[in-house]
Design a protein around this motif. Structure first.
Motif, PDB file in Angstrom:
ATOM      1  N   ASP A   1      29.698  99.968  27.338  1.00 64.74           N
ATOM      2  CA  ASP A   1      29.932  98.603  27.680  1.00 64.74           C
ATOM      3  C   ASP A   1      29.792  97.565  26.717  1.00 64.74           C
ATOM      4  O   ASP A   1      30.724  96.764  26.397  1.00 64.74           O
ATOM      5  CB  ASP A   1      29.486  98.045  29.241  1.00 64.74           C
ATOM      6  N   GLN A   2      28.756  97.706  26.186  1.00 66.66           N
ATOM      7  CA  GLN A   2      28.293  96.397  24.789  1.00 66.66           C
ATOM      8  C   GLN A   2      29.183  96.925  23.758  1.00 66.66           C
ATOM      9  O   GLN A   2      29.444  96.014  23.085  1.00 66.66           O
ATOM     10  CB  GLN A   2      26.785  96.835  24.560  1.00 66.66           C
ATOM     11  N   PHE A   3      29.532  98.366  23.413  1.00 64.06           N
ATOM     12  CA  PHE A   3      30.106  98.585  22.359  1.00 64.06           C
ATOM     13  C   PHE A   3      31.747  97.827  22.311  1.00 64.06           C
ATOM     14  O   PHE A   3      32.341  97.406  21.488  1.00 64.06           O
ATOM     15  CB  PHE A   3      30.436  99.998  22.301  1.00 64.06           C
ATOM     16  N   MET A   4      32.326  98.083  23.713  1.00 62.44           N
ATOM     17  CA  MET A   4      33.727  97.768  23.860  1.00 62.44           C
ATOM     18  C   MET A   4      33.813  96.185  24.040  1.00 62.44           C
ATOM     19  O   MET A   4      34.688  95.499  23.588  1.00 62.44           O
ATOM     20  CB  MET A   4      34.226  98.329  25.246  1.00 62.44           C
ATOM     21  N   PHE A   5      32.620  95.704  24.370  1.00 57.60           N
ATOM     22  CA  PHE A   5      32.482  94.172  24.857  1.00 57.60           C
ATOM     23  C   PHE A   5      32.805  93.411  23.436  1.00 57.60           C
ATOM     24  O   PHE A   5      33.416  92.463  22.919  1.00 57.60           O
ATOM     25  CB  PHE A   5      31.216  93.744  25.396  1.00 57.60           C
ATOM     26  N   ARG A   6      32.008  93.982  22.303  1.00 59.36           N
ATOM     27  CA  ARG A   6      31.877  93.674  20.862  1.00 59.36           C
ATOM     28  C   ARG A   6      33.390  93.764  20.236  1.00 59.36           C
ATOM     29  O   ARG A   6      33.826  92.939  19.658  1.00 59.36           O
ATOM     30  CB  ARG A   6      30.947  94.338  20.001  1.00 59.36           C
ATOM     31  N   ASN A   7      34.021  94.631  20.695  1.00 54.57           N
ATOM     32  CA  ASN A   7      35.396  95.049  19.852  1.00 54.57           C
ATOM     33  C   ASN A   7      36.419  94.299  20.660  1.00 54.57           C
ATOM     34  O   ASN A   7      37.286  94.055  19.730  1.00 54.57           O
ATOM     35  CB  ASN A   7      35.565  96.654  20.371  1.00 54.57           C
ATOM     36  N   ARG A   8      36.152  93.916  21.904  1.00 56.16           N
ATOM     37  CA  ARG A   8      37.080  92.922  22.397  1.00 56.16           C
ATOM     38  C   ARG A   8      37.085  91.625  21.668  1.00 56.16           C
ATOM     39  O   ARG A   8      38.134  90.688  21.927  1.00 56.16           O
ATOM     40  CB  ARG A   8      37.011  92.931  23.820  1.00 56.16           C
ATOM     41  N   LEU A   9      36.128  91.436  21.029  1.00 54.65           N
ATOM     42  CA  LEU A   9      35.995  89.923  20.328  1.00 54.65           C
ATOM     43  C   LEU A   9      36.670  89.969  18.844  1.00 54.65           C
ATOM     44  O   LEU A   9      36.546  89.071  18.265  1.00 54.65           O
ATOM     45  CB  LEU A   9      34.478  89.854  20.129  1.00 54.65           C
ATOM     46  N   ALA A  10      37.123  91.187  18.586  1.00 49.41           N
ATOM     47  CA  ALA A  10      37.691  91.247  17.237  1.00 49.41           C
ATOM     48  C   ALA A  10      38.949  90.233  16.872  1.00 49.41           C
ATOM     49  O   ALA A  10      38.843  89.825  15.818  1.00 49.41           O
ATOM     50  CB  ALA A  10      38.508  92.523  16.985  1.00 49.41           C
ATOM     51  N   PRO A  11      39.698  89.835  17.658  1.00 43.74           N
ATOM     52  CA  PRO A  11      40.651  88.831  17.360  1.00 43.74           C
ATOM     53  C   PRO A  11      40.269  87.441  17.507  1.00 43.74           C
ATOM     54  O   PRO A  11      40.867  86.484  17.040  1.00 43.74           O
ATOM     55  CB  PRO A  11      41.734  88.990  18.750  1.00 43.74           C
ATOM     56  N   ILE A  12      39.182  87.033  17.733  1.00 40.49           N
ATOM     57  CA  ILE A  12      38.513  85.840  17.981  1.00 40.49           C
ATOM     58  C   ILE A  12      37.719  85.373  16.768  1.00 40.49           C
ATOM     59  O   ILE A  12      36.878  86.014  16.202  1.00 40.49           O
ATOM     60  CB  ILE A  12      37.602  85.688  18.999  1.00 40.49           C
ATOM     61  N   ALA A  13      38.334  84.376  16.240  1.00 41.17           N
ATOM     62  CA  ALA A  13      37.822  83.598  14.979  1.00 41.17           C
ATOM     63  C   ALA A  13      36.205  83.105  15.091  1.00 41.17           C
ATOM     64  O   ALA A  13      35.556  83.253  14.448  1.00 41.17           O
ATOM     65  CB  ALA A  13      38.620  82.448  14.482  1.00 41.17           C
ATOM     66  N   ASP A  14      36.112  82.244  16.337  1.00 41.18           N
ATOM     67  CA  ASP A  14      34.748  81.790  16.467  1.00 41.18           C
ATOM     68  C   ASP A  14      33.882  82.681  17.756  1.00 41.18           C
ATOM     69  O   ASP A  14      34.107  82.260  18.725  1.00 41.18           O
ATOM     70  CB  ASP A  14      34.826  80.492  16.800  1.00 41.18           C
ATOM     71  N   LYS A  15      33.532  83.621  17.282  1.00 43.88           N
ATOM     72  CA  LYS A  15      32.735  84.793  18.096  1.00 43.88           C
ATOM     73  C   LYS A  15      31.403  84.184  19.003  1.00 43.88           C
ATOM     74  O   LYS A  15      31.079  84.252  19.852  1.00 43.88           O
ATOM     75  CB  LYS A  15      32.750  86.130  17.547  1.00 43.88           C
ATOM     76  N   THR A  16      30.888  83.162  18.095  1.00 45.16           N
ATOM     77  CA  THR A  16      29.788  82.742  18.423  1.00 45.16           C
ATOM     78  C   THR A  16      29.737  81.565  19.710  1.00 45.16           C
ATOM     79  O   THR A  16      28.965  81.888  20.655  1.00 45.16           O
ATOM     80  CB  THR A  16      28.972  81.682  17.387  1.00 45.16           C
ATOM     81  N   HIS A  17      30.918  80.950  19.857  1.00 44.16           N
ATOM     82  CA  HIS A  17      31.012  80.049  21.007  1.00 44.16           C
ATOM     83  C   HIS A  17      32.063  80.367  21.889  1.00 44.16           C
ATOM     84  O   HIS A  17      32.444  79.824  22.659  1.00 44.16           O
ATOM     85  CB  HIS A  17      31.503  78.730  20.379  1.00 44.16           C
TER      86      HIS A  17
END
Length: 302
Positions: free
Chosen positions: A160-176
């Motif tokens: 779940d944690q691995f896929m959560f991180r991968n789903r952020l791949a298209p996001i420019a500002d992952k922090t916010h």
């Protein structure tokens, strides 16, 4: 806090993510063959689902669809590995996906309306939420932080944690970015943001999670079908627009995303009617590309 298993999975797969997308898609042919012919992963489930969904097709044709469906599953997994090091720029360069009618979403957003998107296990559902990073004929008039993906937490914490991180791949500002919302929390999230035009993406073709969310719809793929009612019920409650997302696989392996309006104002439409429209559109897509679906899941549990 990340689990130890997450670091093990990421440590093993992250180096592979730097290999070209073409390599991952080529390897998926071998991985799909392993799943189908060696490990026989849920092959009985797939053939039962296919034979009931396409009663007019002969065995040889169903078997061919089955083999192609396993390759599709393997492709999704291999692409998910590639996402591990992907960035918005890398995704745009690869042209992994294209939105062919972004003006439909803009027409609602520009009026200050939120949009609920109902999609399915067609194409690659891990691409949801990254609309700003995909090719399109018109810019989307919405910040990336207002494009939300509703997901169900996996039973394995590490995956779940691995896929959560991968789903952020298209996001420019992952922090916010706070647009990945677990399904249990979506009601609170939507209420908190009820005055902000957002795009909410729901995968809506699973079996209902509970009796209270169960709705019988018109027969889907020639079978008695029950659907979860959560997304349409929320759309009706908040009076959002409701659209269907088709994700077609192109000959070169890329995806074309196309949106179809189900309701301009969901508060004026019954939940069952919205679901009937959704499953009708999904059935047309499966009849066009029958292998482009996750046939391994037990969709028709009663």
């Amino acid at each position: 806090m990340k689990s130890f298993g997450y670091y093990v999975i990421r440590g093993l797969l992250f180096p592979l993510s730097h290999l070209p997308l073409g390599f991952h898609r080529a390897f998926s042919r071998f991985a799909g063959w392993l799943m189908h012919s060696v490990f026989h992963y849920r092959r009985d489930v797939v053939m039962i689902n296919l034979s009931r969904s396409f009663p007019d097709k002969k065995y040889d044709e169903l078997d061919s669809i089955c083999r192609m469906a396993y390759r599709r599953i393997a492709t999704i997994f291999c692409e998910a590995i590639w996402f591990g090091s992907a960035t918005p720029g890398k995704l745009k360069k690869a042209r992994i996906a294209e939105i062919d009618n972004p003006e439909l979403l803009n027409s609602f957003i520009d009026k200050g309306k939120s949009v609920f998107v109902l999609t399915s296990h067609c194409g690659n559902w891990e691409l949801l939420g990254g609309y700003k990073s995909y090719a399109r004929t018109q810019a989307l008039s919405i910040p990336e932080n207002d494009i939300c993906v509703v997901y169900k937490e996996l039973s394995s914490r590490a995956w779940d944690q691995f896929m959560f991180r991968n789903r952020l791949a298209p996001i420019a500002d992952k922090t916010h970015y706070d647009g990945l919302v677990e399904s249990f929390h979506i009601m609170r999230y939507a209420y908190r943001n009820k005055d902000v035009p957002k795009i909410y993406n729901f995968i809506n073709d699973q079996s209902p999670y509970s009796e209270s969310s169960k709705v019988k719809v018109n027969d889907f793929m020639h079978q008695t079908t029950y659907s979860m009612n959560g997304a349409p019920a929320l759309a009706k409650l908040f009076g959002t627009a409701l659209v269907y997302l088709n994700m077609k696989v192109n000959d070169n392996g890329s995806y074309t995303m196309h949106f179809t309006t189900i309701a301009e104002d969901a508060s004026l439409m019954e939940v069952k009617d919205m679901l009937d429209a959704y499953y009708g559109l999904l059935q047309k897509d499966l009849e066009e590309q029958p292998w482009n679906y996750l046939w391994t899941h037990k969709r028709w549990k009663i």
